[in-house]
Motif scaffolding. Structure first.
Motif, PDB file in Angstrom:
ATOM      1  N   VAL A 155      11.283   0.335  -9.589  1.00 17.71           N
ATOM      2  CA  VAL A 155       9.817   0.385  -9.610  1.00 17.71           C
ATOM      3  C   VAL A 155       9.238  -0.699  -8.709  1.00 17.71           C
ATOM      4  O   VAL A 155       8.329  -0.439  -7.901  1.00 17.71           O
ATOM      5  N   LEU A 156       9.758  -1.921  -8.807  1.00 22.85           N
ATOM      6  CA  LEU A 156       9.216  -3.016  -8.008  1.00 22.85           C
ATOM      7  C   LEU A 156       9.490  -2.828  -6.524  1.00 22.85           C
ATOM      8  O   LEU A 156       8.601  -3.063  -5.689  1.00 22.85           O
ATOM      9  N   LEU A 157      10.707  -2.415  -6.188  1.00 20.25           N
ATOM     10  CA  LEU A 157      11.028  -2.201  -4.772  1.00 20.25           C
ATOM     11  C   LEU A 157      10.126  -1.130  -4.168  1.00 20.25           C
ATOM     12  O   LEU A 157       9.635  -1.274  -3.042  1.00 20.25           O
ATOM     13  N   ASN A 158       9.890  -0.080  -4.933  1.00 18.54           N
ATOM     14  CA  ASN A 158       9.020   0.983  -4.433  1.00 18.54           C
ATOM     15  C   ASN A 158       7.571   0.496  -4.319  1.00 18.54           C
ATOM     16  O   ASN A 158       6.865   0.829  -3.349  1.00 18.54           O
ATOM     17  N   THR A 159       7.134  -0.323  -5.286  1.00 14.31           N
ATOM     18  CA  THR A 159       5.770  -0.871  -5.244  1.00 14.31           C
ATOM     19  C   THR A 159       5.575  -1.747  -4.013  1.00 14.31           C
ATOM     20  O   THR A 159       4.569  -1.638  -3.297  1.00 14.31           O
ATOM     21  N   TRP A 160       6.536  -2.628  -3.758  1.00 11.46           N
ATOM     22  CA  TRP A 160       6.444  -3.500  -2.583  1.00 11.46           C
ATOM     23  C   TRP A 160       6.491  -2.687  -1.291  1.00 11.46           C
ATOM     24  O   TRP A 160       5.718  -2.945  -0.363  1.00 11.46           O
ATOM     25  N   LYS A 161       7.397  -1.717  -1.254  1.00 10.69           N
ATOM     26  CA  LYS A 161       7.523  -0.900  -0.033  1.00 10.69           C
ATOM     27  C   LYS A 161       6.243  -0.133   0.243  1.00 10.69           C
ATOM     28  O   LYS A 161       5.757  -0.106   1.388  1.00 10.69           O
ATOM     29  N   GLU A 162       5.673   0.481  -0.777  1.00 12.99           N
ATOM     30  CA  GLU A 162       4.456   1.276  -0.580  1.00 12.99           C
ATOM     31  C   GLU A 162       3.288   0.394  -0.164  1.00 12.99           C
ATOM     32  O   GLU A 162       2.450   0.796   0.643  1.00 12.99           O
ATOM     33  N   SER A 163       3.226  -0.829  -0.705  1.00  9.20           N
ATOM     34  CA  SER A 163       2.135  -1.727  -0.324  1.00  9.20           C
ATOM     35  C   SER A 163       2.277  -2.166   1.133  1.00  9.20           C
ATOM     36  O   SER A 163       1.267  -2.373   1.832  1.00  9.20           O
ATOM     37  N   ILE A 164       3.500  -2.314   1.607  1.00  8.51           N
ATOM     38  CA  ILE A 164       3.741  -2.652   3.017  1.00  8.51           C
ATOM     39  C   ILE A 164       3.372  -1.466   3.916  1.00  8.51           C
ATOM     40  O   ILE A 164       2.730  -1.629   4.967  1.00  8.51           O
ATOM     41  N   LYS A 165       3.738  -0.267   3.480  1.00  6.22           N
ATOM     42  CA  LYS A 165       3.435   0.933   4.263  1.00  6.22           C
ATOM     43  C   LYS A 165       1.927   1.166   4.362  1.00  6.22           C
ATOM     44  O   LYS A 165       1.419   1.613   5.403  1.00  6.22           O
ATOM     45  N   LYS A 166       1.198   0.825   3.289  1.00  2.61           N
ATOM     46  CA  LYS A 166      -0.252   1.031   3.308  1.00  2.61           C
ATOM     47  C   LYS A 166      -0.948   0.169   4.363  1.00  2.61           C
ATOM     48  O   LYS A 166      -2.062   0.485   4.798  1.00  2.61           O
ATOM     49  N   LEU A 167      -0.304  -0.904   4.760  1.00  2.00           N
ATOM     50  CA  LEU A 167      -0.853  -1.742   5.821  1.00  2.00           C
ATOM     51  C   LEU A 167      -0.590  -1.153   7.203  1.00  2.00           C
ATOM     52  O   LEU A 167      -1.056  -1.696   8.214  1.00  2.00           O
ATOM     53  N   GLY A 168       0.150  -0.054   7.234  1.00  3.31           N
ATOM     54  CA  GLY A 168       0.476   0.580   8.514  1.00  3.31           C
ATOM     55  C   GLY A 168       1.705  -0.008   9.180  1.00  3.31           C
ATOM     56  O   GLY A 168       1.978   0.285  10.353  1.00  3.31           O
ATOM     57  N   ILE A 169       2.446  -0.831   8.462  1.00  2.00           N
ATOM     58  CA  ILE A 169       3.626  -1.475   9.043  1.00  2.00           C
ATOM     59  C   ILE A 169       4.783  -0.477   9.136  1.00  2.00           C
ATOM     60  O   ILE A 169       5.188   0.127   8.143  1.00  2.00           O
ATOM     61  N   LYS A 170       5.297  -0.306  10.350  1.00  2.00           N
ATOM     62  CA  LYS A 170       6.425   0.594  10.586  1.00  2.00           C
ATOM     63  C   LYS A 170       7.656  -0.156  11.081  1.00  2.00           C
ATOM     64  O   LYS A 170       8.750   0.396  11.108  1.00  2.00           O
TER      65      LYS A 170
END
Length: 476
Positions: A137-152
């Motif tokens: 859950v935490l790894l997915n939360t962190w990953k999704e928050s990074i993706k929302k910034l547009g970071i690829k």
């Protein structure tokens, strides 16, 4: 009518007081006889027992036997750490974990900077005991928050900021036999999955090497397997030997022929494992990390002048479960890591001292000020009781347990105590040491707070437990 009720009330109070005195006169000789039988058993010929009983409603001393002699506590110390934390921090206290980025994100989604995870010592980070706080859950939360910034793509590092504890810390009084195993996992500002790894063995012939068939440690570790196959019924006698930042882990002991169990052992660097897992999660969505994965500790080892950049952007803050929920599992499952995390917070808020020994001293001083318990009755070195050097008197422990009854959070604290032998109490076990402390409601509705510690007994622990239960049954 008013006079009648006033007379009735006074008469009732007098009756209850007389009943309480009469009961105390009855229970004391009963406990005296039971305790005398207990301490004269051959199993304690070279040992010592300390026993204190308080009237839970009044706090008055009901019985004491060797009550002012300090003995090793084992995990009964956890109740003192719990009560101290609840009193100082409150039941709703949480540990925050912050996710930041530094630098700039360009139009192509490239972060020209670093991702930083800053820890405050949350012992539950990635623990499966809390579904909303599990590693997935935490790894997915962190990953999704990074993706929302547009970071690829991350044209920089992932940094685990574990500066709060100066890296990974194990109390100096813990033993070499313990610290490599799951229950001896030390403390990091970024704990992860309760700082433990798993290994699976396959038994062969009795006396021959048991095969190490799988582990979730990464390839940077050298695992040396010296485990033999034990007889059927011999169970888990496997010990892992390692230390903070070790790259070689030894497995020794025996694995029962009929055993089917994952052997859990401690992570040598939880913060490093966390960012390794985060990087792997990002890679699953093709988010590449072009630079290294580093902890603050390793960056400072490489460059003593290194500091985390002051200019950083907050992405997300994750709060731990509430302290009262952490304490529930702390006492139910006797998780030593939780005790060390809680102790360090106690030390930090008391005197900005997070080293285990200093924080333990602060805890003892707190009870000296609060309940006038002499420092000599609480010589403690950690927050969990794993240190064999801890010395606490049963009367000190009973008084602290009694104090908890007066606090607004007591009901939830009480619910977190295991039920053992039909009694709400915390147990403790280390070599030649057993202890129980808790609360007992008798058949006649009298209630007691008690602590019983035993050290250097002879014979099996199961036999000694039964002897202790027989003594404690005198309170029922």
């Amino acid at each position: 009518m008013g006079r009648f009720f006033s007379f009735f009330y006074v008469s009732l109070v007098v009756f209850l007081q007389i009943s309480s005195v009469a009961h105390a006169q009855t229970i004391k000789p009963k406990l005296q006889t039971a305790f005398q039988q207990f301490i004269t058993d051959p199993s304690l010929e070279s040992g010592l027992a300390s026993f204190s009983v308080l009237n839970a409603k009044t706090g008055e001393l009901v019985f004491e036997g060797n009550s002012k002699i300090g003995l090793p506590t084992a995990s009964t110390l956890k109740v003192i750490t719990s009560i101290t934390a609840l009193e100082l921090l409150g039941p709703n206290y949480t540990f925050p974990t912050h996710l930041y980025y530094t630098g700039e994100i360009d139009s192509l989604g490239v972060l020209h900077g670093d991702i930083i995870i800053e820890g405050s010592g949350d012992p539950t980070l990635g623990s499966d005991r809390y579904p909303e706080h599990s590693s997935n859950v935490l790894l997915n939360t962190w990953k999704e928050s990074i993706k929302k910034l547009g970071i690829k793509q991350i044209n920089g590092k992932i940094i685990a900021d574990d500066h709060l504890s100066n890296g990974f810390d194990v109390p100096g009084t813990w033993t070499w036999t313990d610290i490599g195993n799951y229950y001896g996992a030390g403390f990091s500002a970024l704990n992860w999955k309760e700082n433990k790894l798993g290994a699976n063995f396959e038994p062969t012939k009795i006396g021959q090497t048991a095969n190490l068939i799988s582990t979730n440690a990464d390839s940077s570790f050298q695992l040396i397997n010296e485990v033999t196959t034990g007889a059927a019924g011999s169970g888990d006698q496997v010990y892992a030997y390692s230390a903070p930042y070790a790259h070689v882990i030894y497995f020794r002991g025996s694995y029962g022929l009929d055993l089917k169990k994952t052997i859990e052992y401690s992570m040598p660097d939880p913060a490093a494992k966390l960012i390794y897992d985060l990087s792997a999660s990002l890679w699953q969505d093709s988010i590449q990390v072009l630079d290294a994965l580093k902890t603050f500790k390793t960056l400072q080892d490489e460059n003593p002048n290194y500091q985390i950049p002051k200019q950083k952007n907050l992405i997300l803050t994750v709060q731990s479960p509430k302290l009262i929920d952490i304490i529930h599992w702390f006492n139910q499952k006797s998780i030593n890591l939780y005790g060390e995390a809680i102790l360090k917070v106690i030390g930090k808020i008391s005197a900005n001292k997070m080293e285990s020994q200093e924080a333990a001293n602060m805890m003892a001083k707190f009870w000296q000020n609060k309940l006038k318990i002499p420092i000599s009755m609480m010589k403690v070195y950690d927050g969990s009781g794993l240190s064999p050097q801890n010395r606490v008197t049963s009367i000190a422990m009973a008084k602290i347990m009694q104090y908890a009854r007066t606090r607004p959070w007591f009901t939830d604290f009480y619910k977190g105590l295991p039920t053992i032998n039909g009694t709400a109490m915390k147990s403790g076990t280390i070599t030649a040491t057993l202890g129980y402390t808790g609360y007992q409601k008798a058949a006649d509705s009298q209630e007691y707070t008690f602590s019983l510690l035993v050290n250097n007994y002879q014979g099996s622990s199961s036999t000694m437990r039964q002897n202790m239960f027989k003594l404690l049954n005198s309170l029922k």
